[in-house]
Scaffold this motif. Structure first.
Motif, PDB file in Angstrom:
ATOM      1  N   UNK A 169       0.974  -1.249   0.117  1.00 18.41           N
ATOM      2  CA  UNK A 169       0.048   0.116  -0.176  1.00 18.41           C
ATOM      3  C   UNK A 169       0.832   1.322  -0.040  1.00 18.41           C
ATOM      4  N   UNK A 170       0.124   2.419  -0.375  1.00 15.78           N
ATOM      5  CA  UNK A 170       1.182   3.732  -0.620  1.00 15.78           C
ATOM      6  C   UNK A 170       0.601   4.620   0.499  1.00 15.78           C
ATOM      7  N   UNK A 171       1.227   5.814   0.757  1.00 12.50           N
ATOM      8  CA  UNK A 171       1.005   6.691   1.602  1.00 12.50           C
ATOM      9  C   UNK A 171      -0.318   7.396   1.352  1.00 12.50           C
ATOM     10  N   UNK A 172      -0.796   7.377   0.024  1.00 11.49           N
ATOM     11  CA  UNK A 172      -2.024   8.053  -0.265  1.00 11.49           C
ATOM     12  C   UNK A 172      -2.935   7.179  -1.066  1.00 11.49           C
ATOM     13  N   UNK A 173      -4.162   7.169  -0.889  1.00  8.48           N
ATOM     14  CA  UNK A 173      -5.024   6.130  -1.460  1.00  8.48           C
ATOM     15  C   UNK A 173      -6.502   6.906  -1.519  1.00  8.48           C
ATOM     16  N   UNK A 174      -6.591   7.627  -2.642  1.00 10.04           N
ATOM     17  CA  UNK A 174      -7.566   8.648  -2.555  1.00 10.04           C
ATOM     18  C   UNK A 174      -8.375   8.562  -4.215  1.00 10.04           C
ATOM     19  N   UNK A 175      -8.529   7.466  -4.537  1.00 11.81           N
ATOM     20  CA  UNK A 175      -9.216   7.268  -5.845  1.00 11.81           C
ATOM     21  C   UNK A 175      -8.135   8.094  -7.098  1.00 11.81           C
ATOM     22  N   UNK A 176      -7.005   7.897  -6.815  1.00 11.46           N
ATOM     23  CA  UNK A 176      -6.055   8.468  -7.828  1.00 11.46           C
ATOM     24  C   UNK A 176      -5.683   9.853  -7.496  1.00 11.46           C
ATOM     25  N   UNK A 177      -6.633  10.377  -6.628  1.00 13.02           N
ATOM     26  CA  UNK A 177      -6.277  12.166  -6.632  1.00 13.02           C
ATOM     27  C   UNK A 177      -5.369  12.490  -5.525  1.00 13.02           C
ATOM     28  N   UNK A 178      -4.347  13.515  -5.902  1.00 10.70           N
ATOM     29  CA  UNK A 178      -3.407  13.884  -5.077  1.00 10.70           C
ATOM     30  C   UNK A 178      -3.954  14.703  -3.852  1.00 10.70           C
ATOM     31  N   UNK A 179      -3.263  14.431  -2.802  1.00 13.09           N
ATOM     32  CA  UNK A 179      -4.264  15.303  -1.691  1.00 13.09           C
ATOM     33  C   UNK A 179      -3.668  16.761  -1.913  1.00 13.09           C
ATOM     34  N   UNK A 180      -4.581  17.590  -1.795  1.00 13.90           N
ATOM     35  CA  UNK A 180      -4.471  19.208  -2.101  1.00 13.90           C
ATOM     36  C   UNK A 180      -5.271  19.826  -0.997  1.00 13.90           C
ATOM     37  N   UNK A 181      -4.845  20.251   0.122  1.00 18.72           N
ATOM     38  CA  UNK A 181      -5.476  20.902   1.399  1.00 18.72           C
ATOM     39  C   UNK A 181      -5.771  22.545   1.264  1.00 18.72           C
ATOM     40  N   UNK A 182      -6.925  22.654   1.532  1.00 21.41           N
ATOM     41  CA  UNK A 182      -7.316  24.094   1.888  1.00 21.41           C
ATOM     42  C   UNK A 182      -7.413  24.339   3.258  1.00 21.41           C
ATOM     43  N   UNK A 183      -6.546  25.336   3.798  1.00 24.17           N
ATOM     44  CA  UNK A 183      -6.453  25.600   5.212  1.00 24.17           C
ATOM     45  C   UNK A 183      -7.511  26.896   5.400  1.00 24.17           C
TER      46      UNK A 183
END
Length: 808
Positions: A169-183
């Motif tokens: 498994x990898x660090x990210x698993x979100x339907x192929x999307x890169x994690x992009x955060x709005x703070x």
């Protein structure tokens, strides 16, 4: 120790487990072998409920053996971990022997199965694992780790599956999307009261509400390409606002930093700040409704988890039985049974009582005390005792620069001596400290409320072994829960773990980021890259410095990158040279494009919020205040009466917001999500046409360039950013390393997707690129180019960037 003995004889290792271990079908027995070959780990790879985080070895294990006892004493399942992977499951491996005796089970394994050389020191350790319910990890050191087209990326985290094999498994698993955060800070996000005054109350200056984060707002945020929202500072904190009508009176003014109070001085980890609710008595229900709205737009919600300290007046109304310090022995400075560290009479300041820096010579000294005029320099809860301040200050008289309003929590690590009173490599069977259990309950509480992840405040000040256990506990409840660490390797207060593999990295100096990522964090802060770019404008930095001392790929590819957050100064402020918000274009394009890890944008950055002028406690420090009731005047133009349509933005602000939206979408493409980084500055330092200005003797001061290439998909980008505020870089030529896979065709098309949205496009021959470099006529000031690379006979697709979409 559950084993009777280990012995070496006849070229084999024999491990005998006691009868108590045999008479439990399904129980797992574990043995670790050290062969001193400098590979392996002191942390056990995991299978939830079988192997894991409460096991910390006193050496680096290259081989791990697991034997699960079958019912009736029959042959069970046997597995071998060899450096980075498990073998298949067998009854008895070739050459091994299992003998069931009257009072023990005996495992015999030939040494040639366990080590590569007979001349290496050999150590073994064994333990029964059935009582362990955490998730341990083994850190692999292969630089592979990306599979295109699977939607999975980042460094591997090995997980056992039913047949005993391993699923990488990898660090990210979100339907192929890169994690992009709005703070966003809810206090500021929806507040449109632009008649605010310095040090104004909530009635005078207003306060944003959860309800203000409406469907219209979320539609716009998701439309920009964000996948996660970090709801900053939502836990119940110290405040001057009186909510006595719901049983929450104003707090001791000596503990206040600002009338609104610090979001990081939490007085109940199980409650929500009533400021943010239309009906303060229904604040938790309104918060849960916000989580549901966020989820309806296919985004995840992150909240703060603040493990290092709590407000000195902490006491939970929601979970009073879990209040910190209730059963502490205050006579002890340090005990793993205590939640706090208690000051001794001989400590600096020689109390009691604890004397706060808010009053000096009988006069108010803190900005808030001067405003309220009701401080006395003490805290009623610490008149006959005192606790260590949140930033590790052992003093009865903390200073104004200390985190004096908070008390440090105790995780079984004595920061003054280095003593570890919790399960670790030196004492593998130590009990879990009380604070560990209480903090696990905090995480479980918010997970059950619908929170998807946690931004962990000052994570490097907490033992990595706690994180390994706590993250494992959280993932046992929800395997997808997401953790990011605010962490700084240069902080002397950092706590390193005991894994010798991790300690040996970085030329033997180690890096706390290894400990945190190995413990299970999905991402860690990339403070160094941010500081390098800022140094171009407030120091003597060069763009080349980004490639100096770059951390190991394991850290680099799992780093969270940002150009602003609530702790940092605004890009449009004087601290970035008073250059205006356009400085953020090249800075953000570089930071967001160089790695595969998550990225984060702070609300207001997208419209050039300058944070100018004094707001109250925060003063005029170029940061948007987190301590005061306030409104962001430029951001309010986008909020536009809660229409969230940008109706009052200037053309320049609208252009800036459109730029960030393009950038956030573009970095979702395969080249940036799973592609490899090829830095170009190192091969262009002697290239006079690489943006060199008159008087410079080397190149790479203001120009930074790199390739991002995903070979299997054919997706590739050249990024070239001019960081200079005034100079256009003319006749730029960028040399490329030999063998770059993006330049195998005879002619190459470069189509710019970020600054010109496809209007800038040209074709160059691969032969010319290899001999003279990529030619770019001009790069204007503060301009980042994202050139999509494609064979000249295959036009690059236009339109929305791959991997980006707006819901509904």
């Amino acid at each position: 120790m559950p084993l009777i003995e280990t012995s070496l004889a006849g070229g084999a290792l024999t491990i005998r487990f006691s009868a108590a271990q045999i008479n439990a079908p399904g129980r797992t027995l574990f043995a670790a072998v050290n062969d001193d070959n400098r590979e392996g780990s002191a942390v056990v790879p995991f299978a939830n409920g079988a192997e894991g985080s409460t096991v910390f070895l006193p050496f680096r294990a290259a081989k791990l053996l697991v034997y699960s006892i079958a019912p009736g004493g029959a042959c069970g399942q046997f597995r071998l971990w060899d450096r980075t992977m498990w073998s298949g499951t067998t009854c008895v491996p070739d050459g091994c022997r299992v003998v069931l005796l009257k009072d023990c089970v005996e495992l015999t394994i030939p040494l040639n199965c366990l080590r590569d050389s007979r001349n290496i020191t050999f150590t073994a350790y064994a333990k029964a694992m059935d009582e362990n319910d955490g998730w341990g990890r083994m850190l692999p050191f292969d630089e592979a780790g990306v599979e295109e087209g699977t939607g999975d990326c980042y460094i591997r985290r090995y997980q056992a599956i039913e047949n005993g094999a391993l699923d990488p498994a990898w660090r990210e698993r979100l339907g192929g999307e890169r994690v992009r955060i709005y703070q966003l800070l809810p206090r500021l996000f929806g507040n449109i009261n632009e008649t605010r005054r310095e040090n104004g109350s909530i009635a005078e200056n207003g306060c944003g509400k959860f309800a203000d984060i409406s469907e219209a707002a979320l539609l716009s945020i998701r439309g920009m390409g964000f996948t996660h929202i970090w709801l900053t500072g939502v836990l119940q904190q110290l405040t001057a606002t009186n909510y006595s009508n719901i049983g929450e009176p104003a707090d001791d003014p000596d503990l206040l930093k600002g009338l609104a109070g610090s979001p990081y001085a939490v007085k109940d980890c199980f409650d929500i700040c009533p400021d943010y609710a239309v009906d303060p008595a229904s604040r938790l229900a309104e918060f849960k409704a916000l989580l549901e709205r966020i989820h309806s737009f296919e985004m995840k919600a992150i909240v703060d988890f603040i493990p290092n300290h709590v407000a000195r007046s902490y006491g939970s109304d929601i979970a009073p039985d879990l209040s910190f310090g209730a059963g502490d022995n205050r006579a002890l400075f340090f005990s793993p049974l205590n939640n706090f560290f208690y000051l001794r009479a001989e400590d600096a300041g020689h109390g009691p009582p604890l004397l706060l820096p808010t009053v000096k010579n009988g006069e108010p000294a803190s900005a808030t005390c001067k405003l309220l005029g009701t401080c006395d320099g003490t805290h009623p809860g610490e008149l006959d005792h005192g606790r260590v301040s949140g930033n590790n200050v052992v003093s009865w008289t903390p200073s104004m620069g200390d985190w004096y309003e908070t008390a440090k929590l105790n995780y079984g690590f004595n920061f003054t001596t280095g003593e570890r009173a919790y399960p670790n490599g030196g004492d593998r069977d130590a009990p879990l400290p009380d604070t560990w259990h209480k903090m696990d309950r905090v995480l479980a509480y918010w997970q059950s409320a619908g929170v998807d992840g946690f931004r962990c405040d000052m994570a490097h000040m907490i033992p990595p072994e706690f994180w390994q256990w706590a993250i494992g506990q959280a993932r046992g409840r929800d395997p997808a829960v997401w953790f990011m660490a605010e962490a700084y390797n240069n902080d002397p207060a950092k706590v390193r773990g005991g894994d010798p593999v991790l300690l040996a990295l970085e030329n033997g100096e180690g890096n706390v980021m290894y400990d945190l990522l190995s413990a299970g964090f999905d991402s860690v802060y990339d403070d160094p890259s941010y500081k390098v770019l800022k140094s171009l404008y407030d120091g003597q930095g060069w763009a080349n410095d980004l490639d100096c001392g770059r951390p190991h790929l394991y850290i680099f590819q799992n780093a969270l990158r940002y150009a602003e957050n609530h702790d940092e100064v605004r890009l449009a402020s004087r601290e970035w040279g008073s250059l205006g918000p356009d400085v953020g274009r090249s800075v953000s394009a570089i930071l967001f494009g160089i790695g595969r890890g998550p990225v984060m944008l702070y609300h207001g950055q997208e419209v050039g919020e300058p944070a100018s002028g004094a707001s109250g406690f925060a003063g005029d420090n170029c940061r948007t205040t987190i301590f005061d009731y306030w409104c962001m005047p430029e951001f309010a133009k986008w909020v536009n009466g809660h229409r969230y349509d940008g109706g009052r933005l200037s053309p320049e602000q609208a252009s800036l917001r459109a730029f960030y939206s393009k950038l956030i979408h573009l970095i979702g493409q395969p080249a940036f999500r799973i592609g490899e980084l090829v830095p170009l500055n190192p091969v262009n330092i002697t290239n006079e046409q690489f943006g060199r200005l008159p008087g410079e003797t080397a190149s790479g001061h203001w120009l930074y360039a790199f390739l991002r290439i995903a070979p299997k998909s054919g997706n590739a980008y050249l990024v070239a950013a001019n960081l200079h505020p005034r100079e256009t870089l003319h006749d730029v030529r960028i040399r490329v390393q030999e063998g770059a896979s993006a330049f195998e065709a005879s002619d190459i098309t470069f189509t710019e997707r970020l600054a010109s949205d496809g209007a800038l496009s040209f074709v160059q021959s691969a032969a010319m690129i290899r001999s003279a470099g990529i030619s770019i006529p001009a790069i204007p000031p503060f301009t980042p180019y994202y050139f999509e690379i494609s064979p000249a006979n295959v036009p690059a697709p236009s339109g929305r960037a791959a991997g980006s979409h707006a819901p509904r």
